[in-house]
Design an enzyme around this catalytic site. Sequence first.
Site, PDB file in Angstrom:
ATOM      1  N   ASP A 146       0.927  -1.605   0.169  1.00 49.69           N
ATOM      2  CA  ASP A 146       0.072   0.184   0.248  1.00 49.69           C
ATOM      3  C   ASP A 146       0.651   1.254   0.294  1.00 49.69           C
ATOM      4  O   ASP A 146       0.638   2.274   0.180  1.00 49.69           O
ATOM      5  CB  ASP A 146      -1.092  -0.002   1.033  1.00 49.69           C
ATOM      6  N   SER A 147       1.666   1.377  -0.170  1.00 47.33           N
ATOM      7  CA  SER A 147       3.040   2.280   0.148  1.00 47.33           C
ATOM      8  C   SER A 147       3.182   3.112  -1.027  1.00 47.33           C
ATOM      9  O   SER A 147       3.602   4.177  -0.308  1.00 47.33           O
ATOM     10  CB  SER A 147       4.405   1.518  -0.123  1.00 47.33           C
ATOM     11  N   MET A 148       2.223   2.974  -2.345  1.00 45.32           N
ATOM     12  CA  MET A 148       1.870   3.945  -3.268  1.00 45.32           C
ATOM     13  C   MET A 148       0.401   4.475  -3.541  1.00 45.32           C
ATOM     14  O   MET A 148      -0.002   5.156  -4.637  1.00 45.32           O
ATOM     15  CB  MET A 148       2.151   3.396  -4.916  1.00 45.32           C
TER      16      MET A 148
END
Length: 160
Positions: free
Chosen positions: A36-38
Amino acid sequence: MDRTSNRRLVGASLMGVAVLLGLRLWVVEPFTVASDSMEPTVPQGSMLLLFKGPPSGEARSIVAFPSPVDNTLTLKRVVAVGGQIVAIRDAVLYVDGIPPEESFVDYESIDATYFGPVTVPDGYVFVLGDNRAVSIDSRDFGSVPEKSLTATVIWPVSQP
């Protein structure tokens, strides 16, 4: 169908498979986002196409590279290139003292975040995840060598 027609059909089919395999190996690769880092730009579970030609190390592009942490293929946004100075002050990114437009960043989730300033070495890029509250990126592992960039995100194919 005669024997010649069958041979042509088989030959055309094999050529089509070879072309598709060549595209997959050297030009375009599908990729499913596991992190979910982007987010919110690229939600977890999205399917993307990665262009495997010369990666764009240009600022604002989303690139793929092997993570310096665990060597898995990782997506991050290039925010600065060699020679530029990067800093984060009270959650706001500054590149050479100027805050770029980043409408995709949730500043409230990273309020009171500070980093740098650091100068990006020549031949390197500084990468950040759009979801800065959870992203492991250049703030953690440093600038990434341009030569380790393996692909550029073309565009999401599908989103969950």
